[in-house]
Design an enzyme around this catalytic site. Structure first.
Site, PDB file in Angstrom:
ATOM      1  N   VAL A 136     -21.252 -11.638   3.520  1.00 11.76           N
ATOM      2  CA  VAL A 136     -20.733 -13.003   3.350  1.00 11.76           C
ATOM      3  C   VAL A 136     -21.785 -14.005   3.840  1.00 11.76           C
ATOM      4  CG1 VAL A 136     -18.287 -12.494   3.247  1.00 11.76           C
ATOM      5  CG2 VAL A 136     -19.387 -12.590   5.479  1.00 11.76           C
ATOM      6  N   HIS A 137     -22.930 -14.015   3.139  1.00  8.73           N
ATOM      7  CA  HIS A 137     -24.066 -14.850   3.551  1.00  8.73           C
ATOM      8  C   HIS A 137     -23.626 -16.285   3.877  1.00  8.73           C
ATOM      9  CE1 HIS A 137     -26.902 -11.873   1.764  1.00  8.73           C
ATOM     10  NE2 HIS A 137     -26.105 -11.863   0.724  1.00  8.73           N
ATOM     11  N   ASP A 138     -23.035 -16.942   2.873  1.00  9.27           N
ATOM     12  CA  ASP A 138     -22.775 -18.380   3.007  1.00  9.27           C
ATOM     13  C   ASP A 138     -21.664 -18.675   4.012  1.00  9.27           C
ATOM     14  OD1 ASP A 138     -24.740 -18.805   1.146  1.00  9.27           O
ATOM     15  OD2 ASP A 138     -23.364 -19.072  -0.537  1.00  9.27           O
TER      16      ASP A 138
END
Ligand code: BDR
Ligand code: CA
Length: 316
Positions: A240-242
């Site tokens: 879940v980078h962002d």
């Protein structure tokens, strides 16, 4: 509690959609503006997706201003539809928003907000950095008023996720990233070093899917991302980078950061789009970037799931 004014500059994108919902679920911040940029899919689609995600959460009142259609210098036609779905939201068609886009170009809307806000504004940039570079170039006085700039992008130690060297957001517009990283802004770089270990599992997704229809829609959006992760990387969850970058924007200090000199490779060799992070020493340069080097991934995922559960329950 005083709420920090927040702008999200984004290219939804599945993890972007989750990041938008996380911001809306968080009382520490007041989402005042969303600006869109080319990236995971074409600009028209990232803009439509931003409008629809805000509407999903009952927040079509948040203005959406349209930003850059292409990178600053060298167009990068390759998108990330194979990861995010051809329309960017994993094949899920969310209901259209009744809202129209803001008539101002994204950089102007950003500058207006920065100049008029009595409180320092946090800007979370979770797509290619084209809009932020334009802001720095066109409205330098407004850019200088940014309270914190939290960038999802780059990598200090993990190599790249698009090429061996480059992370997607920097690779999509290296010249823009070079402008932003040397601008002397209060920038936090949330790169692959901290995002790759932060994996939202199927069990976590199931928790907010069960909390109400908005949670179920968010889970549906994540399904293709999960399939891609499982087949490509063999993981039992999604990176879940962002959303991790948003967590740092919402709760400063979530990540351990060290001030480093960062140079972006804008050449046309194998290293194009790489962030060269000088880890030999803590930098005292005024243009140093606070590079996120440490994360408690379990705590970050729990924060995300709990907030998503709360949002879904409150809207059901
Ligand atoms: C970044 O690239 C995009 O595909 C994601 O939305 C994220 O912003 C990760 O490298
Ligand atoms: Ca993104």
């Amino acid at each position: 509690m005083a709420r920090t004014p927040l702008v999200i500059d984004t290219d939804p994108g599945i993890d972007d959609a989750l990041a938008l919902l996380l911001a809306l679920a968080s009382p520490e911040v007041d989402l005042r503006l969303v600006t869109t940029v080319h990236g995971n899919v074409e600009l028209a689609q990232t803009t439509e997706n931003a409008l629809r995600v805000l509407h999903l959460a009952g927040r079509s009142d948040v203005p959406v201003a349209v930003g850059a259609r292409s990178s600053l210098v060298h167009p990068q036609p390759e998108r990330a539809g194979h990861v995010h779905g051809a329309a960017g939201l994993g094949g899920v068609v969310l209901p259209p928003s009744p809202a129209a886009v803001d008539p101002r170009p994204a950089v102007t809307a950003l500058a207006d907000l920065l100049e008029s806000s009595a409180e320092p504004v946090t800007v979370a940039a979770i797509g290619p950095l084209t809009n932020i570079a334009l802001l720095v170039s066109v409205y330098p006085d407004a850019a200088a008023r940014i309270g914190r700039l939290v960038v999802m992008g780059g990598s200090a130690t993990r190599g790249g996720n698009v090429t061996g060297a480059a992370e997607f957001n920097v690779w999509a517009d290296p010249e823009a990233a070079a402008v932003v990283f040397r601008a002397g802004l209060p920038t936090v770089m949330v790169g692959l070093d901290v995002t790759l270990p932060t994996v939202l599992t199927e069990a976590g997704i199931a928790r907010f899917a069960a909390a109400g229809p908005v949670g179920a829609q968010a889970a549906a959006v994540l399904a293709q991302y999960l399939d891609h992760a499982t087949s490509s990387y063999g993981t039992d969850g999604v990176v879940v980078h962002d959303a991790l970058a948003l967590t740092e924007a919402i709760v400063p200090g979530t990540l351990d950061v060290v001030r480093r000199d960062v140079v972006v490779d804008t050449g046309h060799g194998a290293g194009r789009g790489q962030t060269l992070v000088d880890r030999r020493a803590v930098s005292t340069s005024p243009t140093a970037v606070a590079v996120a080097e440490g994360v408690d991934s379990a705590a970050a995922v729990e924060f995300l799931v709990t907030r998503m559960e709360r949002l879904a329950a409150s809207l059901s």
